[in-house]
Design a protein around this motif. Sequence first.
Motif, PDB file in Angstrom:
ATOM      1  N   MET A   3     -36.105 -32.997  14.201  1.00 28.91           N
ATOM      2  CA  MET A   3     -36.666 -32.814  15.538  1.00 28.91           C
ATOM      3  C   MET A   3     -35.618 -33.095  16.611  1.00 28.91           C
ATOM      4  N   GLN A   4     -34.729 -34.060  16.359  1.00 30.60           N
ATOM      5  CA  GLN A   4     -33.668 -34.361  17.317  1.00 30.60           C
ATOM      6  C   GLN A   4     -32.724 -33.172  17.452  1.00 30.60           C
ATOM      7  N   LEU A   5     -32.395 -32.506  16.344  1.00 30.00           N
ATOM      8  CA  LEU A   5     -31.543 -31.319  16.395  1.00 30.00           C
ATOM      9  C   LEU A   5     -32.194 -30.211  17.222  1.00 30.00           C
ATOM     10  N   ILE A   6     -33.485 -30.008  17.007  1.00 23.67           N
ATOM     11  CA  ILE A   6     -34.222 -28.992  17.768  1.00 23.67           C
ATOM     12  C   ILE A   6     -34.240 -29.369  19.247  1.00 23.67           C
ATOM     13  N   SER A   7     -34.470 -30.644  19.527  1.00 20.23           N
ATOM     14  CA  SER A   7     -34.502 -31.119  20.908  1.00 20.23           C
ATOM     15  C   SER A   7     -33.156 -30.907  21.587  1.00 20.23           C
ATOM     16  N   ASP A   8     -32.063 -31.201  20.880  1.00 19.67           N
ATOM     17  CA  ASP A   8     -30.726 -30.998  21.436  1.00 19.67           C
ATOM     18  C   ASP A   8     -30.484 -29.529  21.755  1.00 19.67           C
ATOM     19  N   ALA A   9     -30.919 -28.639  20.855  1.00 16.00           N
ATOM     20  CA  ALA A   9     -30.759 -27.198  21.085  1.00 16.00           C
ATOM     21  C   ALA A   9     -31.564 -26.770  22.304  1.00 16.00           C
ATOM     22  N   CYS A  10     -32.775 -27.277  22.423  1.00 12.70           N
ATOM     23  CA  CYS A  10     -33.607 -26.945  23.583  1.00 12.70           C
ATOM     24  C   CYS A  10     -32.994 -27.484  24.865  1.00 12.70           C
ATOM     25  N   GLY A  11     -32.394 -28.670  24.776  1.00 13.35           N
ATOM     26  CA  GLY A  11     -31.750 -29.265  25.949  1.00 13.35           C
ATOM     27  C   GLY A  11     -30.634 -28.399  26.482  1.00 13.35           C
ATOM     28  N   GLY A  12     -29.847 -27.814  25.577  1.00 13.00           N
ATOM     29  CA  GLY A  12     -28.777 -26.916  25.998  1.00 13.00           C
ATOM     30  C   GLY A  12     -29.322 -25.680  26.684  1.00 13.00           C
ATOM     31  N   LEU A  13     -30.405 -25.149  26.153  1.00 14.42           N
ATOM     32  CA  LEU A  13     -31.033 -23.973  26.744  1.00 14.42           C
ATOM     33  C   LEU A  13     -31.616 -24.327  28.111  1.00 14.42           C
ATOM     34  N   ASN A  15     -41.635 -21.171  22.924  1.00  9.86           N
ATOM     35  CA  ASN A  15     -41.976 -22.192  21.925  1.00  9.86           C
ATOM     36  C   ASN A  15     -41.007 -22.160  20.757  1.00  9.86           C
ATOM     37  N   ARG A  16     -39.734 -21.927  21.065  1.00  6.24           N
ATOM     38  CA  ARG A  16     -38.695 -21.947  20.040  1.00  6.24           C
ATOM     39  C   ARG A  16     -37.402 -22.437  20.666  1.00  6.24           C
ATOM     40  N   SER A  17     -36.511 -22.903  19.830  1.00  7.42           N
ATOM     41  CA  SER A  17     -35.284 -23.531  20.345  1.00  7.42           C
ATOM     42  C   SER A  17     -34.091 -22.586  20.350  1.00  7.42           C
ATOM     43  N   TYR A  18     -34.317 -21.315  20.196  1.00  7.85           N
ATOM     44  CA  TYR A  18     -33.225 -20.345  20.151  1.00  7.85           C
ATOM     45  C   TYR A  18     -33.604 -19.117  20.964  1.00  7.85           C
ATOM     46  N   LEU A  19     -32.605 -18.319  21.281  1.00  5.20           N
ATOM     47  CA  LEU A  19     -32.825 -17.047  21.963  1.00  5.20           C
ATOM     48  C   LEU A  19     -32.546 -15.910  20.995  1.00  5.20           C
TER      49      LEU A  19
END
Length: 93
Positions: free
Chosen positions: A35-45, A72-76
């Motif tokens: 979840m932290q990895l996903i959160s970090d990716a979302c933070g960058g976005l 509702n996803r951490s990538y584009l």
Amino acid sequence: MNEFSCTVRMWDGEYAVGLQHLKSFNYLSQECEQMQLISDACGGLRLRISRVYSSALEESVQKFLEMLGKLNRSYLTDLEEKLLTVLELQIRE
């Protein structure tokens, strides 16, 4: 985390959320790391979107950026990434 609230960073600012509105998912430590990895990716976005977003932009561009911020996803997707990159380049000029 504060005593009675938690600060949540979103693409359009920070919000204080009362602890009574939060739910524990009782994740295992490996799940917490994921979840932290996903959160970090979302933070960058979120950071990329907030750098570009402005009330001076055309309404259609604002709506596009708002939509990206609400995904509702951490990538584009490839197309979303290209469009955001074009906007970033346009704003720098």
